[in-house]
Design an enzyme around this catalytic site. Structure first.
Site, PDB file in Angstrom:
ATOM      1  N   SER A 176       0.859  -1.193   0.000  1.00  0.00           N
ATOM      2  CA  SER A 176       0.000   0.000   0.000  1.00  0.00           C
ATOM      3  C   SER A 176       0.884   1.228   0.000  1.00  0.00           C
ATOM      4  O   SER A 176       1.980   1.205   0.574  1.00  0.00           O
ATOM      5  CB  SER A 176      -0.890   0.026   1.241  1.00  0.00           C
ATOM      6  OG  SER A 176      -1.494   1.307   1.380  1.00  0.00           O
ATOM      7  N   TYR A 191      -0.698  -0.601  10.465  1.00  0.00           N
ATOM      8  CA  TYR A 191      -1.032  -1.004   9.090  1.00  0.00           C
ATOM      9  C   TYR A 191       0.056  -0.532   8.131  1.00  0.00           C
ATOM     10  O   TYR A 191       0.552  -1.301   7.300  1.00  0.00           O
ATOM     11  CB  TYR A 191      -2.385  -0.416   8.682  1.00  0.00           C
ATOM     12  CG  TYR A 191      -2.774  -0.711   7.252  1.00  0.00           C
ATOM     13  CD1 TYR A 191      -3.199  -1.979   6.868  1.00  0.00           C
ATOM     14  CD2 TYR A 191      -2.705   0.284   6.275  1.00  0.00           C
ATOM     15  CE1 TYR A 191      -3.542  -2.252   5.554  1.00  0.00           C
ATOM     16  CE2 TYR A 191      -3.049   0.021   4.955  1.00  0.00           C
ATOM     17  CZ  TYR A 191      -3.468  -1.244   4.598  1.00  0.00           C
ATOM     18  OH  TYR A 191      -3.803  -1.514   3.299  1.00  0.00           O
TER      19      TYR A 191
HETATM   20  N1  LIG Z   1      -8.836  -1.053  -0.667  1.00  0.00           N
HETATM   21  C1  LIG Z   1      -7.827  -0.215  -0.461  1.00  0.00           C
HETATM   22  O1  LIG Z   1      -8.008   1.013  -0.379  1.00  0.00           O
HETATM   23  C2  LIG Z   1      -6.433  -0.752  -0.357  1.00  0.00           C
HETATM   24  C3  LIG Z   1      -5.368   0.151  -0.480  1.00  0.00           C
HETATM   25  C4  LIG Z   1      -4.071  -0.333  -0.367  1.00  0.00           C
HETATM   26  C5  LIG Z   1      -3.854  -1.684  -0.154  1.00  0.00           C
HETATM   27  N2  LIG Z   1      -4.908  -2.535  -0.025  1.00  0.00           N
HETATM   28  C6  LIG Z   1      -4.617  -3.957   0.249  1.00  0.00           C
HETATM   29  O2  LIG Z   1      -5.290  -4.767  -0.684  1.00  0.00           O
HETATM   30  C7  LIG Z   1      -5.479  -6.068  -0.135  1.00  0.00           C
HETATM   31  C8  LIG Z   1      -6.890  -6.545  -0.402  1.00  0.00           C
HETATM   32  O3  LIG Z   1      -7.795  -5.726   0.295  1.00  0.00           O
HETATM   33  P1  LIG Z   1      -9.168  -5.212  -0.313  1.00  0.00           P
HETATM   34  O4  LIG Z   1      -9.081  -3.753  -0.417  1.00  0.00           O
HETATM   35  O5  LIG Z   1      -9.536  -6.006  -1.496  1.00  0.00           O
HETATM   36  O6  LIG Z   1     -10.139  -5.495   0.922  1.00  0.00           O
HETATM   37  P2  LIG Z   1     -11.306  -6.545   1.174  1.00  0.00           P
HETATM   38  O7  LIG Z   1     -12.360  -6.427   0.134  1.00  0.00           O
HETATM   39  O8  LIG Z   1     -11.679  -6.359   2.604  1.00  0.00           O
HETATM   40  O9  LIG Z   1     -10.595  -7.944   0.953  1.00  0.00           O
HETATM   41  C9  LIG Z   1      -9.787  -8.533   1.918  1.00  0.00           C
HETATM   42  C10 LIG Z   1      -9.707 -10.013   1.617  1.00  0.00           C
HETATM   43  O10 LIG Z   1      -8.873 -10.643   2.589  1.00  0.00           O
HETATM   44  C11 LIG Z   1      -9.581 -11.736   3.166  1.00  0.00           C
HETATM   45  N3  LIG Z   1      -9.186 -11.912   4.552  1.00  0.00           N
HETATM   46  C12 LIG Z   1      -9.289 -11.004   5.560  1.00  0.00           C
HETATM   47  N4  LIG Z   1      -8.868 -11.558   6.717  1.00  0.00           N
HETATM   48  C13 LIG Z   1      -8.478 -12.841   6.421  1.00  0.00           C
HETATM   49  C14 LIG Z   1      -7.973 -13.914   7.179  1.00  0.00           C
HETATM   50  N5  LIG Z   1      -7.759 -13.798   8.501  1.00  0.00           N
HETATM   51  N6  LIG Z   1      -7.691 -15.070   6.552  1.00  0.00           N
HETATM   52  C15 LIG Z   1      -7.909 -15.207   5.224  1.00  0.00           C
HETATM   53  N7  LIG Z   1      -8.389 -14.226   4.447  1.00  0.00           N
HETATM   54  C16 LIG Z   1      -8.678 -13.059   5.041  1.00  0.00           C
HETATM   55  C17 LIG Z   1     -11.039 -11.369   3.037  1.00  0.00           C
HETATM   56  O11 LIG Z   1     -11.875 -12.519   2.970  1.00  0.00           O
HETATM   57  P3  LIG Z   1     -12.681 -13.221   4.180  1.00  0.00           P
HETATM   58  O12 LIG Z   1     -13.288 -12.137   5.018  1.00  0.00           O
HETATM   59  O13 LIG Z   1     -13.665 -14.073   3.462  1.00  0.00           O
HETATM   60  O14 LIG Z   1     -11.653 -14.026   4.900  1.00  0.00           O
HETATM   61  C18 LIG Z   1     -11.056 -10.684   1.684  1.00  0.00           C
HETATM   62  O15 LIG Z   1     -11.165 -11.654   0.659  1.00  0.00           O
HETATM   63  C19 LIG Z   1      -5.105  -5.958   1.358  1.00  0.00           C
HETATM   64  O16 LIG Z   1      -3.824  -6.481   1.555  1.00  0.00           O
HETATM   65  C20 LIG Z   1      -5.111  -4.460   1.591  1.00  0.00           C
HETATM   66  O17 LIG Z   1      -4.261  -4.068   2.647  1.00  0.00           O
HETATM   67  C21 LIG Z   1      -6.186  -2.112  -0.131  1.00  0.00           C
END
Ligand SMILES: NC(=O)c1ccc[n+]([C@@H]2O[C@H](COP(=O)([O-])OP(=O)(O)OC[C@H]3O[C@@H](n4cnc5c(N)ncnc54)[C@H](OP(=O)(O)O)[C@@H]3O)[C@@H](O)[C@H]2O)c1
Length: 262
Positions: free
Chosen positions: A140, A153
């Site tokens: 990120s 984070y």
């Molecule tokens: N969205 C943003 O603004 C943003 C910005 C920078 C970086 N990121 C990064 O992008 C990545 C994906 O995030 P996202 O934005 O797509 O968010 P998201 O929609 O909340 O997706 C997170 C995913 O991780 C899974 N997860 C969470 N806790 C888990 C656990 N304990 N074990 C296994 N799976 C788990 C969730 O599935 P379940 O709940 O089904 O387990 C979900 O599939 C993350 O690493 C995040 O830090 C996001």
């Protein structure tokens, strides 16, 4: 038989991970989808099998659970069809540093750093042996923005960038591609999950745009892909300065300003 490498995606039940699944399925890759919410994974898998005619395995796992993590490591070690790892699962921080509980810190650090590292370490030796394979780690931009106020984070994401760059140094000469993808605010559930209304944020990228841009970087074999960064040279300048610092800190003596006057 599918000759393309199978793609193993963590956090595939929503957001960035689910979008990677869709995009790789459309490219014809078989998939292994991992997350805790099995019914959402099953729904996605059923749709992608029907629409893209690819094989999709679903693995329900909590990456903070040691037994679940070990089972995934075994799969990555043993399943030689898996040629791409998308290390995407992650969670954000709710509240300031002073608001954190011990359990919350454990969960955040172990999901965002420990699990990601363990999965990369499980597959890297096989990739090195075959001289091929790709590891994509989702970091990120917060990883270089302590000013954003989510210290833990951000620190986990700084770890992801450092690890990716270190793996790139070690693994790319062996034919293994390592990419760090650094999104800024992207419209996914991560915001709601951490108690933030995404609509209150000024600039938010749609998840499809983010993943499509990340895949352009993937296809170009970029080591660091920052989709929202408009002026690519800023990153090059930062890297040049950082590397300059390295040559300056290899010294046998303290800098003049630290020499004691006594
Ligand atoms: N969205 C943003 O603004 C943003 C910005 C920078 C970086 N990121 C990064 O992008 C990545 C994906 O995030 P996202 O934005 O797509 O968010 P998201 O929609 O909340 O997706 C997170 C995913 O991780 C899974 N997860 C969470 N806790 C888990 C656990 N304990 N074990 C296994 N799976 C788990 C969730 O599935 P379940 O709940 O089904 O387990 C979900 O599939 C993350 O690493 C995040 O830090 C996001």
């Amino acid at each position: 038989m599918n000759t393309l490498p199978t793609v193993f995606i963590t956090g595939a039940s929503s957001g960035i991970g689910a979008t990677y699944a869709e995009r790789f399925a459309r490219r014809g890759h078989d998939l292994v989808l991992v997350a805790r919410d099995k019914s959402r994974l099953d729904t996605l898998a059923t749709r992608l099998r029907a629409e893209c005619k690819v094989a999709v395995d679903v693995l329900q796992a909590d990456l903070t659970n040691p037994a679940d993590l070990s089972a995934l490591e075994i799969r990555l070690r043993d399943d030689v069809r898996i040629g791409i790892l998308i290390n995407n699962a992650g969670m954000a921080q709710t509240g300031r540093f002073v608001d954190q509980s011990a359990e919350g810190i454990d969960r955040l650090v172990s999901l965002n750093t420990l699990a990601l590292t363990r999965l990369a370490a499980a597959i890297a030796p096989r990739f090195v042996a075959s001289g091929s394979g790709a590891i994509v780690n989702i970091g990120s931009v917060v990883g270089f923005a302590p000013e954003f106020g989510t210290s833990i984070y951000g620190a986990t994401k700084a770890f992801v960038l450092f690890l990716s760059q270190g793996l790139n140094v070690e693994l790319s000469p062996k034919g293994v591609y390592v990419q760090a993808v650094l999104p800024a605010a992207t419209r996914t559930e991560i915001w709601e999950r951490s108690g933030i209304d995404v609509n209150t944020l000024p600039e938010v990228m749609d998840v499809e745009e983010l993943v499509d841009a990340a895949l352009v970087g993937f296809d170009r074999r970029e080591s660091v892909t920052i989709p929202p960064l408009q002026v690519a040279e800023r990153w090059d300048v930062l890297e040049r300065e950082r590397k300059g610092l390295l040559s300056d800190i290899r010294q046998a003596h303290a800098a003049a300003r630290y020499l004691s006057k006594a």
